[in-house]
Design a protein around this motif. Structure first.
Motif, PDB file in Angstrom:
ATOM      1  N   ILE A  26       1.069  -1.193   0.074  1.00  0.00           N
ATOM      2  CA  ILE A  26       0.393  -0.198   0.108  1.00  0.00           C
ATOM      3  C   ILE A  26       1.113   1.378  -0.238  1.00  0.00           C
ATOM      4  O   ILE A  26       0.267   2.339  -0.993  1.00  0.00           O
ATOM      5  CB  ILE A  26      -1.043   0.280   1.250  1.00  0.00           C
ATOM      6  N   GLY A  27       2.418   1.280   0.758  1.00  0.00           N
ATOM      7  CA  GLY A  27       2.799   2.211   0.792  1.00  0.00           C
ATOM      8  C   GLY A  27       3.042   2.781  -0.269  1.00  0.00           C
ATOM      9  O   GLY A  27       3.534   4.266  -1.002  1.00  0.00           O
ATOM     10  N   GLY A  28       4.058   1.737  -1.145  1.00  0.00           N
ATOM     11  CA  GLY A  28       4.525   1.656  -2.963  1.00  0.00           C
ATOM     12  C   GLY A  28       3.371   2.468  -3.319  1.00  0.00           C
ATOM     13  O   GLY A  28       3.356   3.689  -4.519  1.00  0.00           O
ATOM     14  N   GLY A  36       4.716  14.375  -6.710  1.00  0.00           N
ATOM     15  CA  GLY A  36       5.891  15.540  -5.629  1.00  0.00           C
ATOM     16  C   GLY A  36       6.192  13.950  -4.931  1.00  0.00           C
ATOM     17  O   GLY A  36       7.194  14.217  -4.452  1.00  0.00           O
ATOM     18  N   LEU A  37       5.532  12.758  -4.665  1.00  0.00           N
ATOM     19  CA  LEU A  37       6.571  12.000  -4.117  1.00  0.00           C
ATOM     20  C   LEU A  37       6.944  10.847  -4.774  1.00  0.00           C
ATOM     21  O   LEU A  37       6.097  10.822  -6.062  1.00  0.00           O
ATOM     22  CB  LEU A  37       5.083  11.473  -3.071  1.00  0.00           C
ATOM     23  N   SER A  38       7.025   9.479  -4.134  1.00  0.00           N
ATOM     24  CA  SER A  38       7.959   8.712  -4.908  1.00  0.00           C
ATOM     25  C   SER A  38       8.220   7.383  -4.410  1.00  0.00           C
ATOM     26  O   SER A  38       8.287   8.055  -2.981  1.00  0.00           O
ATOM     27  CB  SER A  38       8.834   8.586  -6.087  1.00  0.00           C
ATOM     28  N   LEU A  39       8.203   6.316  -4.494  1.00  0.00           N
ATOM     29  CA  LEU A  39       9.320   4.937  -4.210  1.00  0.00           C
ATOM     30  C   LEU A  39      10.044   5.098  -3.218  1.00  0.00           C
ATOM     31  O   LEU A  39      10.495   5.150  -2.140  1.00  0.00           O
ATOM     32  CB  LEU A  39       8.911   3.704  -4.830  1.00  0.00           C
ATOM     33  N   LEU A  40      10.866   6.780  -3.688  1.00  0.00           N
ATOM     34  CA  LEU A  40      12.022   7.103  -3.487  1.00  0.00           C
ATOM     35  C   LEU A  40      12.143   7.325  -2.157  1.00  0.00           C
ATOM     36  O   LEU A  40      12.853   7.376  -0.861  1.00  0.00           O
ATOM     37  CB  LEU A  40      13.012   7.779  -4.070  1.00  0.00           C
ATOM     38  N   THR A  41      10.921   8.651  -2.106  1.00  0.00           N
ATOM     39  CA  THR A  41      10.171   9.218  -0.796  1.00  0.00           C
ATOM     40  C   THR A  41      10.533   8.155   0.702  1.00  0.00           C
ATOM     41  O   THR A  41      11.184   8.183   1.584  1.00  0.00           O
ATOM     42  CB  THR A  41       9.720   9.963  -0.371  1.00  0.00           C
ATOM     43  N   LEU A  42       9.740   7.161   0.190  1.00  0.00           N
ATOM     44  CA  LEU A  42       8.824   6.112   1.084  1.00  0.00           C
ATOM     45  C   LEU A  42      10.586   5.485   1.452  1.00  0.00           C
ATOM     46  O   LEU A  42      10.654   5.673   2.141  1.00  0.00           O
ATOM     47  CB  LEU A  42       7.917   5.537   0.585  1.00  0.00           C
ATOM     48  N   CYS A  67       8.554  -2.849  -6.267  1.00  0.00           N
ATOM     49  CA  CYS A  67       7.614  -3.917  -6.771  1.00  0.00           C
ATOM     50  C   CYS A  67       6.795  -2.794  -6.759  1.00  0.00           C
ATOM     51  O   CYS A  67       5.819  -2.205  -8.346  1.00  0.00           O
ATOM     52  CB  CYS A  67       7.374  -4.971  -6.882  1.00  0.00           C
ATOM     53  N   SER A  68       5.789  -2.579  -5.710  1.00  0.00           N
ATOM     54  CA  SER A  68       4.446  -2.137  -6.237  1.00  0.00           C
ATOM     55  C   SER A  68       4.049   0.413  -6.476  1.00  0.00           C
ATOM     56  O   SER A  68       3.741   0.897  -7.322  1.00  0.00           O
ATOM     57  CB  SER A  68       3.327  -2.009  -4.539  1.00  0.00           C
ATOM     58  N   GLY A  69       5.506   0.517  -5.609  1.00  0.00           N
ATOM     59  CA  GLY A  69       5.913   1.830  -5.893  1.00  0.00           C
ATOM     60  C   GLY A  69       6.762   1.630  -7.504  1.00  0.00           C
ATOM     61  O   GLY A  69       5.955   3.175  -8.118  1.00  0.00           O
ATOM     62  N   VAL A  70       7.031   0.936  -8.736  1.00  0.00           N
ATOM     63  CA  VAL A  70       7.412   0.772 -10.349  1.00  0.00           C
ATOM     64  C   VAL A  70       5.359   1.416 -10.613  1.00  0.00           C
ATOM     65  O   VAL A  70       5.695   2.106 -11.473  1.00  0.00           O
ATOM     66  CB  VAL A  70       8.379   0.286 -10.541  1.00  0.00           C
ATOM     67  N   TYR A  71       4.765   0.547 -10.038  1.00  0.00           N
ATOM     68  CA  TYR A  71       3.615   1.178 -10.887  1.00  0.00           C
ATOM     69  C   TYR A  71       3.171   1.806 -10.297  1.00  0.00           C
ATOM     70  O   TYR A  71       2.303   2.668 -11.312  1.00  0.00           O
ATOM     71  CB  TYR A  71       2.835  -0.243 -10.528  1.00  0.00           C
ATOM     72  N   GLY A  72       3.397   2.468  -9.372  1.00  0.00           N
ATOM     73  CA  GLY A  72       2.176   3.574  -8.907  1.00  0.00           C
ATOM     74  C   GLY A  72       2.643   4.524  -9.621  1.00  0.00           C
ATOM     75  O   GLY A  72       2.354   5.551  -9.560  1.00  0.00           O
ATOM     76  N   GLY A  84       6.491   9.246 -11.763  1.00  0.00           N
ATOM     77  CA  GLY A  84       7.159   9.150 -10.340  1.00  0.00           C
ATOM     78  C   GLY A  84       8.349   8.793  -9.971  1.00  0.00           C
ATOM     79  O   GLY A  84       8.664   9.316  -9.449  1.00  0.00           O
ATOM     80  N   SER A  85       8.765   8.492 -11.463  1.00  0.00           N
ATOM     81  CA  SER A  85      10.349   8.174 -11.409  1.00  0.00           C
ATOM     82  C   SER A  85      10.800   8.109 -12.568  1.00  0.00           C
ATOM     83  O   SER A  85       9.853   8.015 -13.500  1.00  0.00           O
ATOM     84  CB  SER A  85      10.473   6.820 -10.182  1.00  0.00           C
ATOM     85  N   VAL A  86      12.317   8.379 -12.843  1.00  0.00           N
ATOM     86  CA  VAL A  86      12.716   8.409 -14.764  1.00  0.00           C
ATOM     87  C   VAL A  86      12.016   6.985 -14.970  1.00  0.00           C
ATOM     88  O   VAL A  86      11.671   7.281 -16.272  1.00  0.00           O
ATOM     89  CB  VAL A  86      14.177   8.470 -14.425  1.00  0.00           C
ATOM     90  N   GLU A  87      11.624   5.902 -14.601  1.00  0.00           N
ATOM     91  CA  GLU A  87      11.262   4.466 -15.449  1.00  0.00           C
ATOM     92  C   GLU A  87      10.471   4.951 -15.766  1.00  0.00           C
ATOM     93  O   GLU A  87       9.232   3.923 -16.685  1.00  0.00           O
ATOM     94  CB  GLU A  87      12.075   3.542 -14.401  1.00  0.00           C
TER      95      GLU A  87
END
Lengths: 495, 188
Positions: A26-28, A36-42, A67-72, A84-87
């Protein structure tokens, strides 16, 4: 198979593990989906807390948020043109135009399903192939091969996302030049630092990403509101049909393979995967002119590949101790916090940990599909929030995201300066993802180039004396020539 | 049709940029005992690349200008962020009144003022004012809505980042640092 089942039972047999798995999932998704936020921030915020988790739980948690953050990150790319990120940047090329056309639900539907497919297949490959691929990668990929690959990647990036080739190259080269700020990789000499200690450490790419993507988008949309030409995107929650997916089966298969093999490469995995896969989708398409105008295959290519890279990125991390990107670099920090060093012996010394990680990433990819379908119905409604309400929130979250990584106000300044520069460059039709890719690839590229030159005794012909770099350099040169000769790939803009 | 002067000016800016950057490399032009190309080799190669791409852009501009009106105009260059589906572009400076242009300028200036103030006064004290101010700037005029939304976002930030995740945030300087530190303790 037994190892996988054992990993699964260890993961779900422990209540604390289940809680962390769900929290990571859920976090990701949430951090990835908040502009403005991303999985890296978390990942950066959670890092100090991981000390109090067991090593298995901490590594598993990071695998799940990866896994979940890249989708998010695809959600914000599609809905707001803020990757959310450069990828996720290539996802925005067609995802945002789809939203503009009122196909946001379809775009997110394609993204979630393809993320799940790419992630799941990658997790299966990862479980089957970690040991043999790690052995091959150790032998086959030295600095010479690495530089040749980066050269090829740069030629691809220069031609993606802009219809003016020279502006694509200028964007990329500007990014590489920004990447040279700080100390040089061989002698430690400060470059373009102007005596500033902060600049000696180089420009962190996270504020640059936030500036170019999130802040620039706020400035552009804010200006449209003020000058009275803003038009809100339509809300639509139609999910793509099975027939629509079936039509894209070859693109999905191709992107999975590209994603997995790119993910194996330290430093550039998921990002290269997304750009290369998008480029190949355009190259193989019967209608390349549709890309950039809201072509679902563009979203499918990017999202399948960047998720397929997540599993593969664990292979150099675990087998060689080499990070495949920013998040896997943070994961090395997690290992170190628990007095462990990833490397060839980790598969023997921490067998259970490795298989819990593999199992968690597999199940996270499966769960993304289920949660993502639900999320598609809800996140699309973010478009209902008026932009004047959303904009300051994006800026505040971006500020937190930029500051939290190094606790430096200068990173926040970097972000806003990048935002203003991004606004000017975007108005002149330069490619912001190419600049960011230049910053990331340039640093790795220079390091690989200098080592390669020393190894080859400063002879450029050395690149052609080995099969892998020779093929990659020739492919890169061919891509450059093709980009010059061929007409622009994208439809003319209507603006 | 594009303005010829602007079209030529842009590559010239790149060439000037490349020249300046090249001159700056002499500030760190040190020989390295272990690496023949030194600290400047890589940046200079990149700068030469920028100059060459700038020249190519200049050449392309001249070719377009020489073709003149007889030739069909080239499609406008498009990059990520300006999708090909009809998306309105903000009007240029001359097309709108001075008040709009001032507001437009404040769109950029307000975030910079926010960072500057945040560094001195602290994130927690400045953020609610910034949230409300930016919403007002972008056209939200009902103060009740502005206040409720600003406090809502601010509350979310406090709960998520300060209370739950213990995220470090700028605390300001001097008396504001003390004040913000106490505020953070109170929330936690």
């Amino acid at each position: 198979m037994n190892d996988f089942l054992a990993g699964t039972s260890l993961l779900f047999g422990d209540p604390a593990g289940v809680v962390l798995f769900v929290a990571g999932l859920i976090g990701g998704l949430v951090f990835g989906a908040i502009p403005g936020l991303s999985l890296l921030t978390l990942a950066a915020i959670i890092l100090p807390f991981s000390k109090w988790m067991s090593a298995t739980h901490a590594i598993m948690f990071y695998g799940v948020i990866y896994c979940s953050g890249v989708y998010g990150g695809a959600v914000t790319a599609i809905l707001f043109n803020i990757p959310g990120s450069v990828e996720n940047a290539p996802t925005a090329f067609d995802g945002f135009p789809m939203t503009r056309k009122g196909w946001a639900g379809k775009a997110i539907g394609f993204a979630v399903t393809c993320s799940a497919i790419g992630g799941t297949l990658s997790a299966i490959f990862m479980m089957l192939a970690t040991a043999p691929i790690a052995h091959w990668a150790v032998r086959a990929f030295g600095p010479i091969e690495m530089f040749a690959l980066i050269f090829f990647a740069l030629t691809v990036v220069a031609g993606v996302g802009t219809s003016s080739l020279w502006k694509g190259w200028l964007s990329l080269l500007l990014g590489i030049l920004i990447g040279t700020i700080g100390t040089d990789p061989i002698g430690g000499v400060g470059r373009f630092t102007f005596g500033n200690l902060y600049l000696l450490a180089g420009i962190s790419f996270v504020p640059v990403i936030l500036g170019f993507f999130a802040v620039t988008e706020v400035f552009v949309q804010g200006e449209r509101i003020i000058t009275g030409v803003f038009r809100a995107s339509k809300v639509a929650i139609d999910y793509p049909s099975f027939a629509e997916f079936w039509r894209l089966r070859i693109a999905i298969a191709r992107s999975t393979v590209i994603g997995f093999f790119c993910g194996l490469l330290p430093g550039i995995g998921a990002t290269l995967a997304a750009f290369l896969s998008y480029n190949e989708a355009v190259r193989w398409s019967r209608h390349p002119e549709r890309f950039g105008t809201g072509e679902p295959e563009g979203v499918v290519a990017s999202e399948t590949a960047n998720n397929a890279a997540t599993g593969a990125a664990m292979i150099p991390l675990l087998a060689l101790g080499l990070p495949g990107g920013a998040l896997t670099a943070i994961m090395i920090g997690v290992f170190n916090l628990h007095d462990m060093d990833p490397g060839p012996l980790i598969l023997v010394r921490a067998h259970d940990l490795v298989w819990v990680l593999f199992a968690s990433m597999f199940w996270a990819s499966v769960a993304i599909l289920l949660l993502g379908i639900l999320e598609t119905k809800t996140t699309v409604h973010l478009l209902r929030i008026p932009f004047p309400v959303l904009a300051p929130g994006i800026l505040v979250f971006s500020t937190i995201g930029a500051y939290a990584l190094r606790n430096s106000i200068l990173d926040v300044w970097t972000m806003f300066v990048a935002g203003i520069a991004g606004y000017i460059l975007r108005r002149r039709a330069y490619s912001l993802p190419a600049i960011v890719m230049g910053v990331i690839l340039g640093e790795i590229g220079e390091s690989a180039f200098s080592k390669a030159m020393i190894m080859m005794d400063y002879s450029f012909w050395g690149f052609f004396t080995r099969p892998v770099p020779a093929v990659l350099v020739i492919l890169g040169l061919a891509t450059m020539i093709l980009n010059v000769v061929r007409r622009p790939r994208f439809q003319p803009a209507t603006e | 049709m594009k303005r010829p002067r602007g079209t030529v000016l842009e590559p010239l800016v790149w060439l000037a940029f490349a020249g300046t950057a090249f001159a700056l490399t002499y500030q760190f032009d040190e020989r390295l005992p272990t690496y023949r190309f030194g600290a400047t080799g890589w940046p200079r190669a990149i700068i030469v690349g920028i100059a060459l791409a700038g020249l190519a852009l200049l050449l392309a501009s001249f070719v377009r200008m020489r073709a003149g009106p007889e030739r069909a105009p080239d499609p406008p260059a498009r990059s990520y962020g300006s999708p090909a589906v009809a998306e309105p572009v903000a009007r240029s400076l001359g097309e709108v009144d001075w008040k709009t242009n001032v507001r437009r300028l404040v769109t950029f200036a307000l975030p910079l003022a926010y960072v500057l103030t945040m560094d001195r006064v602290g994130f927690l004290l400045v953020t609610p004012l910034f949230l409300a101010g930016y919403m007002y700037l972008l056209g939200l005029r009902r103060w009740v809505v502005v206040a409720v939304v600003a406090l809502g976002i601010y509350g979310l930030v406090l709960v998520l980042f300060v209370k739950l995740l213990f995220t470090p945030l700028p605390l300001g300087a001097g008396v504001f640092h003390t004040l913000n530190a106490r505020y953070v303790d109170l929330i936690r």
